[in-house]
Structure formats: structure tokens, C-alpha cells
Design an enzyme around this catalytic site. Structure first.
Site, PDB file in Angstrom:
ATOM      1  N   ASP A   1      -7.162  44.062  29.187  1.00  0.00           N
ATOM      2  CA  ASP A   1      -6.786  44.836  28.006  1.00  0.00           C
ATOM      3  C   ASP A   1      -7.235  46.264  28.285  1.00  0.00           C
ATOM      4  O   ASP A   1      -8.291  46.491  28.869  1.00  0.00           O
ATOM      5  CB  ASP A   1      -7.389  44.270  26.732  1.00  0.00           C
ATOM      6  CG  ASP A   1      -8.903  44.395  26.665  1.00  0.00           C
ATOM      7  OD1 ASP A   1      -9.559  44.290  27.716  1.00  0.00           O
ATOM      8  OD2 ASP A   1      -9.438  44.584  25.554  1.00  0.00           O
TER       9      ASP A   1
ATOM     10  N   HIS B   1     -29.894  25.145  56.015  1.00  0.00           N
ATOM     11  CA  HIS B   1     -30.851  24.388  55.221  1.00  0.00           C
ATOM     12  C   HIS B   1     -31.073  23.058  55.929  1.00  0.00           C
ATOM     13  O   HIS B   1     -30.391  22.731  56.901  1.00  0.00           O
ATOM     14  CB  HIS B   1     -30.353  24.199  53.784  1.00  0.00           C
ATOM     15  CG  HIS B   1     -29.520  22.981  53.563  1.00  0.00           C
ATOM     16  ND1 HIS B   1     -28.373  22.717  54.271  1.00  0.00           N
ATOM     17  CD2 HIS B   1     -29.676  21.942  52.699  1.00  0.00           C
ATOM     18  CE1 HIS B   1     -27.848  21.573  53.848  1.00  0.00           C
ATOM     19  NE2 HIS B   1     -28.622  21.087  52.906  1.00  0.00           N
TER      20      HIS B   1
ATOM     21  N   TYR C   1     -32.840  17.686  47.246  1.00  0.00           N
ATOM     22  CA  TYR C   1     -31.894  16.684  46.758  1.00  0.00           C
ATOM     23  C   TYR C   1     -32.000  15.453  47.640  1.00  0.00           C
ATOM     24  O   TYR C   1     -32.517  15.500  48.760  1.00  0.00           O
ATOM     25  CB  TYR C   1     -30.467  17.228  46.713  1.00  0.00           C
ATOM     26  CG  TYR C   1     -29.875  17.607  48.048  1.00  0.00           C
ATOM     27  CD1 TYR C   1     -29.256  16.643  48.865  1.00  0.00           C
ATOM     28  CD2 TYR C   1     -29.889  18.921  48.491  1.00  0.00           C
ATOM     29  CE1 TYR C   1     -28.691  16.988  50.081  1.00  0.00           C
ATOM     30  CE2 TYR C   1     -29.328  19.289  49.707  1.00  0.00           C
ATOM     31  CZ  TYR C   1     -28.730  18.314  50.501  1.00  0.00           C
ATOM     32  OH  TYR C   1     -28.182  18.654  51.719  1.00  0.00           O
TER      33      TYR C   1
END
Length: 832
Positions: A557, A227, A258
Site C-alpha cells: 500500500d 552442528h 534434540y
């Protein structure tokens, strides 16, 4: 600490990779008492040339799940303590109405997962903190004052220094050329500066991870991606700014951008371009790379042209719209920096099954690096992953979560590229991947497709959520509509199936469930020592139990069917959890030949036949006597349905009369057709996962991975009845200690007071402004006609009748803690 000396010929633990993850692991391992730790890296210490070296170090703590959020919060605290973190706050802005609604949900998720101080800001309030933005183009922001910037290289050096003081050794310019494996266990790493024998090896090399998998014949589903990151020249709007007083870090996720301040300069990070995937074999060695191996030449077209398939403008255009000063500036630094993505976007943590002592900590950003190092160190040293002293659920990041097809390069590149593309996108939980579908299909798949099944991808399986054909029953079964976020991708067929199965008979595809056969003279004693309940029952009986780790956390379980004195069938959930649970069972079996453990999942299909008409449906086509006396609840028989050989269990996850049928895979189509034909006079319908989940919530049955995870023990989860302390089993000592301490939190059901209301999981449960916990599981109970939430609450709040609130979409929903089960408390439906 050393950089140039020759590594020793032997070490207890060798860590490959001296970036922030490797250094964090060394720091925490030595803090736990290990002294014989050696860390090697092919690059210089500590700007090694990996992702740590170029990462901008932004730490936005609120992530998409609890594990990633908790690891980020731990990272911030750790790095702040080591003077490697600058708290400046973090703001995520909303450009679109959809993003603004998402940020409201994100703030609630932050509250749920323990992030304090988060608030929603108006555009004007965002501009007060980041003056260079154009506030007119945003709708607001989500602000967390404790977010900030990690100085990754500096804090790596600090962690290494602390680890060295406790006996660790660090060696730079040391390239690992091979990992030696003998008799299924790691023996040594071979470097260009000598061989280092080792008991354990931790690979923390991030983008190079698949190359280490190749060395040992293990698939590492990870793809490096590039990137872009640019740093501007000095901006007038930042004139006079210093590194000591910095603005909040900033995200503009609607355009995959950003920002962070560098004094009077401004940094821009962009994912707003087509995925730039890199073959690990093509990454240059440190001595060959112009700058460093993880940096590639900047490609201007990916910044100045729109190449992202989901966006309508380029990164440059979107950036200068939000920050107008970027329109006229020059960028003095421009790179394509590599990091990595897995097929599901999560890290790779844990010890590989194929090679004892070979551990992985990969696909981790700086944001979670400190926490990931702690988790893996606790796991290596104490056998249980912990974070800040508490058990943590790493199921979603476990190396064993991947199914066999995840090793295919085509799969890794397709799904890894999708994760890159969607890293900042608004992806609804029901939105499904488009590529690499249909890899695993049950024998019922053609029939399900004819009924209009809405298929989700689940570990490669095509898993039906509901069936469009059942919408025709709408006039008979009116269900509340859903709108907004929870209404997207939802069908009223969910509620119709829920209610219809309570009246009729439903068929549910169990094929993806994990089927494990345990046989041999030592099978009984082995399972007695592995599972929390007493499984020494008569042949023909079924026992429900939990399986625990050494700290008492619930790993699974499951039902255990005793088919003969020396033959047991274990059934548990499917996908990633089943893979991890199967490994736990296999690895703990004695190697003296007295026990054989075989995973039969790929060889068996399963069919749930549930509802008040189940006996009437199955009776005429089954050789067994299905009466209560002959075939009681929680019993098992091997018999025939039509001419299909089946193992038939009288169990029901939906709280109705019914059976589970398991047959060899090749008989599956015939099994479905036989049962369907037998049920046509009894209102038979197909039911999907959505109805299964909401029906099981009404009955109080636990769902692994949401309201049942390794974070909790059976007492906290309300499964004390599945624990027999008269037997000795893994985790018993921890349970005894927990029992003596007392339970301070407990899983409790709550119903919403507003008629027709339904909320989503991951939302905070509050008393006023105090966050008590979060919704581990949430859905609508169509039989009891109320929204249901399950969550872990402080013991004092888990008492029936207590009032609490659920925060959802900016609203407060009143809820009341209830007795469980909410449906059929006397089990009349199950036992009829």
C-alpha cells in the site's frame, strides 16, 4: 531417471541440487505441467552428499512464523502421502520456568497457524511417551502428535521417480562449473559432462549457494555451519524397540539439543557449542570427502566441553542429565554435519533481480523442504507463490529482502553465527543484535541519540522505537504498565508519546521509507496499469492505492503524489518490503524510454510532523500557505521549510493533523533543527515506531507485513476504497473473480474487555474451542484506553458486536469486534 548418462544439450528448466528441496521443486513443477525439467547434482543420486544426506529429518511443525509453520505442515502431509514420513509425535521439553512459559506461547502460536492437536504435558506425561528421560529435571512439554521424522533421502528418490514419470530427467555425478548469463538473463549451466542451455535455472544447493552467486556476480547471504549429531550404542532402556513403533522426537532447547530414536539406539543432535562456520570454498568435492562433502570430522571438545557462550554446561552433561542412559553409553556414530544460516535465519527463495530466469531455494531444512519446493514451483510456473493452492506471504524469505550491506562476508558471518547461536534460544522480539550495528543512520541520528532513543535494527537502519527523554512526561500522561513477556524491553515512553502527540506535535523519522520517482511521457499510463486506484489526478494531489500481484494479493500500500503531468512520487514502507516493492515497480516499467523509475531512498530523508499543533509549528517556517483551503488533506507541494527544499505532503499515518516532509539527505540535520526550534513553544517531542504503530491501529490504518500481506486481497483487507475497477491494472481479473465469489474472511478490529489488558500478535482468536484466526497485529490504544487486536475473521464473525476470545499466556481474553476506525471516525482531527 538416470544417474550416469550425459545430460541433454538443452532443457527448459535446470535444477541444480537433487536433495529434498530440488526434488520437491521438480516434483511440483512437473505436477504443474512442465515436462522439460533436468536435475543435476555433483554427488550420487539421491544420497548426494549435501545436507539432505545426513539430516536426521525431524519435523517439528510449529515454527516462529506462519510461513515456516505452513511449509512444515505441508511437508509432513506430502511426505506422508509418499510413504516418506513416520508420524511419531514431537515433544519440546522445558527445563526452566522461562522455557515453560515459552512453550505455552508456542502452543498458542501452533493453534493460530493451524497446527491441530497440540497440548501441554506434565513431566509425568512426557515420561510416559519417552520413558528414558528423567522427568524430575523438566517442568513439562509441548506435544504435537502429528510431528515426526522425514526419511529425506528415500522421499527425495520417490519425488524424483514421480517427476521422472512426468518427463523430468535426473543426472548424478554431474558438477556445475559455471552458469552462463547473457544480456541480463540466464542462458545455460556448464557441467563437467557438457553444457545445458536453459530458459530457467533453480539453484537448490544449500551450503554451496554462495559459490553459485560468485558465478553470476550476485551476493548470496548464507554461511554454512556445522552442528553435531551422535548415535549411541544399544540402550537397555530401548531394548526391544523397533523402527516400526517409535517414540516421539524430542527437543531440549534450553541446552540446544534434540533427540530421536534409531531402534534400540538414541540419536543426539547438538547446537550446544560455539558456532562452527565454514567457508563455502572449503567444502570438499564428493570425490575428496572421506564420507560426504557436508560432513566434517567430529570435534569431541565441542560435545564434552562447554563452548556455547550462553550455556553453563556441555552438551554431554546436559544430555545425560535429561537422558541418564547416555552417561554410560558409547557413541557408535559421531559427525559434524553442515547446514546453513542466513543473517535472519530465514530461507532464500525467488528469482534474482540481476539475472532473469535465475531462481534460488536455499537455507531450507528438511522440515520445510516439501513446502518450499511447492512454493517456488508455483512461483516459477504461475508467477505467484502459493502453498496448497492458497496465496502465501514469502516477504520474509524473498531473495530481495537483503539490503546491499548483506553481501559483505563480515556481515554474513557475524549475523549467520548469531542465528546459529540463537537457534534454540529464548530470544524476545525486542532483543536486538549487538554486532553489525549503525550501518545506516538518518541525518537526525545525533539528535535522536541525545534524546535517549531506543534503537532497533531495521534493514540496517537505526530505527528509534521510543525516547527515554519522554519518560519525564509521565506525571502528565499516565499509561498502563506492562508486565511479563510483553513488559520486557518495553518503556512507558511508548504510551506517553502516543498520548502526547494527540495533544501536541511530534516528529517522526521517515528516512527509512522507500521513495521512488516515476517520470516520463508514459508515467501516467504506466502507473494506471500497475496500481489498483485511479492515479490520474491533478498535479498537487495525493492518492492512496494498493499494488497487487496477478492473483490479487496485496504487494504494497502506498501513496502516489502527482508533482507534474509527467512526474510522480511513490512512497511506501522501508526495509525488506520496500526493496521488494521497488523491484516490482522497476521491472514492470516499459522499456521504450517513455518511463524512468529511480529509487531515491538513499538520497532523501523524511520527517513526519503530526499533532494538533503541527500547523502552528510549521506555519512560521514554511513558505507555503498551510490553511485547509490552500493545502487540503491529501495534497502535495514543493516548497521550503526554513531554507530547506522539501516535498511536503498533507498526510498523517497517526490520524492527526500533519504533514510528511521529504528533503535531500544533506539537508536533514537542518530540517530537524528548524522544525524542532519552531515547535518548542508548542510542546514538540520526538516519537518512535511504537507510538506510530499503536496510533495507526486506533485510526484503522494498515501496516504492511502484519495486517496487510500478499495472502489477502484489498477487499479482505478492508481497502476496497483503494480499488477503482474502471481502470485496468495488474490483479484486476483476480479481484473481479473474488468479488463475484464473495468475501469469506475479513480484517476486523477487536477491543479487549479487561481494563488495561494487552496481548501479543500471533495468538489465536477463538470461539470456544474453534480457532477462527489469529492476531495479525496487537497493541494498546492509549487514547481509547483499551487493548486492540486486528485479525482476519470469517465474514460472519467480522460483524461489529460479535464476541470472541484471544488466547494469550494460557488465559482467555474476551474481545468484541468493533466498527472502524476506533478513533476519530468523522476525521475531525485529520481535517482541522
Amino acid at each position: 531417471m538416470t544417474a550416469e548418462d550425459t545430460p541433454p544439450s538443452r532443457a527448459g528448466t535446470v535444477i541444480v541440487g537433487a536433495g529434498c528441496v530440488g526434488c520437491s521443486a521438480a516434483y511440483h513443477l512437473t505436477d504443474l505441467g512442465r515436462e522439460d525439467v533436468v536435475v543435476v547434482d555433483q554427488g550420487p543420486l539421491f544420497e548426494t552428499g549435501g545436507s539432505t544426506s545426513h539430516a536426521p529429518g525431524l519435523v517439528f511443525q510449529t515454527a516462529g512464523n506462519e510461513l515456516m509453520t505452513r511449509m512444515a505442515a505441508y511437508t509432513r502431509e506430502l511426505y506422508a502421502d509418499l510413504d516418506g514420513f513416520r508420524t511419531c509425535g514431537g515433544i519440546e521439553v522445558a527445563y526452566s520456568p522461562e522455557r515453560w512459559a515459552y512453550l505455552k506461547r508456542k502452543r498458542e502460536r501452533g493453534m493460530a497457524y493451524g497446527i491441530e492437536g497440540g497440548e501441554l504435558l506434565s513431566p509425568e506425561a512426557v515420561a510416559e511417551r519417552v520413558p528414558q528421560i528423567d522427568e524430575s529435571v523438566i517442568r513439562g512439554g509441548y506435544y504435537v502428535p502429528t510431528d515426526g521424522k522425514a526419511h529425506a533421502v528415500d522421499v527425495s528418490a520417490t519425488m524424483a521417480e514421480r517427476a521422472s514419470e512426468r518427463g523430468a530427467e535426473f543426472y548424478g555425478h554431474t558438477t556445475v562449473t559455471d552458469v552462463e548469463v547473457e544480456d541480463g538473463a540466464v542462458r545455460a549451466v556448464v557441467t563437467d559432462r557438457g553444457r545445458v542451455a536453459a530458459d530457467e535455472v533453480l539453484v537448490a544447493t544449500n551450503i554451496w549457494g554462495p559459490l553459485f552467486g560468485d558465478m553470476v556476480g550476485v551476493d548470496v547471504p548464507l554461511v554454512p555451519c556445522a552442528h553435531q549429531y551422535l548415535v549411541s550404542d544399544e540402550l537397555d532402556t530401548l531394548a526391544g524397540a523397533t523402527r516400526e513403533i517409535e517414540q516421539p522426537i524430542l527437543r531440549h532447547q534450553d541446552y540446544s539439543l534434540y533427540f530421536r530414536q534409531h531402534g534400540e539406539r538414541y540419536g543426539v543432535g547438538s547446537y550446544n557449542h560455539a558456532p562452527l562456520l565454514v567457508d563455502p570454498e572449503d567444502i570438499l568435492a564428493p570425490e575428496e570427502a572421506p564420507e560426504m562433502p557436508s560432513i566434517r570430522e567430529f570435534t569431541a571438545e565441542h560435545f564434552y566441553e562447554n563452548t556455547h557462550p550462553d550455556h553453563d554446561r556441555s552438551a554431554h552433561d546436559a544430555a545425560r542429565e535429561l537422558v541418564p542412559a547416555l552417561g554410560d553409553c558409547e557413541f557408535t556414530s559421531r559427525i559434524n554435519g553442515m547446514f546453513s544460516f542466513t543473517p535472519d535465519g530465514m530461507p532464500i527463495l525467488g528469482e534474482t533481480e540481476e539475472v532473469d530466469g535465475l531462481w534460488w531455494a536455499l537455507a531450507i531444512w528438511v522440515t520445510q523442504s516439501g513446502g518450499a519446493g511447492e512454493v517456488v514451483a508455483e512461483w516459477m510456473e504461475r508467477g505467484v507463490p502459493r502453498l496448497a493452492g492458497e496465496r502465501v506471504d514469502v516477504t520474509g524469505a524473498h531473495v530481495d529482502r537483503f539490503q546491499p550491506h548483506a553481501g559483505a562476508r563480515s556481515y554474513v558471518r557475524d549475523r549467520g553465527g548469531q542465528q546459529y547461536r540463537e537457534v534454540y534460544q529464548l530470544v524476545h522480539p525486542r532483543e536486538q543484535p549487538r554486532g553489525q550495528r549503525g550501518l545506516r543512520r538518518s541525518p537526525y541520528h545525533p539528535h535522536q541519540r541525545e534524546l535517549g532513543a531506543e534503537f532497533y535494527d531495521s534493514g540496517g537502519w537505526e530505527s528509534a522505537q521510543w525516547y527515554e527523554a519522554n519518560e519525564a512526561l509521565g506525571p502528565e500522561y499516565d499509561v498502563p504498565d506492562r508486565s511479563g513477556w510483553l513488559g520486557r524491553g518495553w518503556s512507558p515512553a511508548h504510551g506517553i508519546e502516543h498520548r502526547a502527540v494527540r495533544d501536541r506535535v511530534g516528529l517522526y523519522d521517515l528516512t527509512s521509507f522507500t521513495v521512488i520517482e516515476v517520470t516520463g511521457d508514459g508515467a501516467r499510463d504506466y502507473l494506471q496499469g500497475l496500481l489498483s486506484n485511479d492515479v490520474d489526478v491533478s498535479p498537487g494531489r495525493v492518492r492512496y492505492t494498493t499494488m497487487l500481484n496477478e492473483a490479487g494479493g496485496v504487494l504494497a500500500d502506498l501513496t502516489v503524489s502527482r508533482l507534474a503531468d509527467d512526474r510522480f512520487l511513490l512512497l511506501t514502507g522501508g526495509g525488506a518490503s520496500g526493496t521488494e516493492q521497488g523491484r516490482w515497480i522497476r521491472e514492470r516499467a516499459p522499456d521504450d524510454g517513455s518511463v524512468t523509475v529511480v529509487d531515491r531512498t538513499s538520497g532523501y530523508c523524511g520527517l513526519g510532523v503530526w499533532g494538533p499543533n503541527a500547523r502552528a509549528t510549521l506555519g512560521p517556517v514554511t513558505e507555503a500557505d498551510l490553511s485547509n483551503d490552500a493545502f487540503p488533506f491529501f495534497s502535495v507541494q514543493e516548497t521550503y521549510v526554513g531554507s530547506v527544499p522539501v516535498t511536503m505532503l498533507r498526510v498523517s499515518y497517526v490520524g492527526e493533523l500533519g504533514w510528511e516532509l521529504y528533503a535531500p539527505m544533506e539537508y536533514g540535520a537542518g530540517l530537524w533543527e528548524t522544525v524542532w526550534a519552531a515547535g518548542e513553544d508548542h510542546g514538540v517531542l520526538a516519537m518512535g515506531d511504537a507510538a506510530l504503530n499503536s496510533m495507526s491501529m486506533e485510526k484503522g490504518f494498515r501496516l504492511w507485513g502484519s495486517d496487510l500481506t500478499p495472502e489477502y486481497d484489498p477487499y479482505e483487507a478492508g481497502l476496497g476504497f483503494a480499488v477503482d475497477l474502471d481502470t485496468d491494472f495488474v490483479g484486476k481479473d483476480a479481484l473481479l473473480a473474488a468479488r463475484d465469489r464473495g468475501i469469506d474472511r475479513k480484517l476486523a478490529p477487536m477491543t479487549l474487555g479487561d481494563p488495561g489488558a494487552v496481548v501479543d500478535a500471533g495468538r489465536p482468536i477463538t470461539d470456544g474451542e474453534e480457532t477462527l484466526g489469529y492476531a495479525a497485529r496487537a497493541d494498546y490504544g492509549y487514547t481509547i484506553d483499551a487493548g486492540i487486536v486486528y485479525g482476519y475473521l470469517p465474514a460472519a464473525y467480522a460483524e461489529p458486536g460479535r464476541s470472541v476470545e484471544i488466547r494469550y499466556e494460557g488465559e482467555r481474553y474476551g474481545a468484541t469486534v468493533r466498527d472502524e476506525p476506533l478513533f476519530d471516525p468523522d476525521r475531525e482531527k485529520l481535517l482541522r
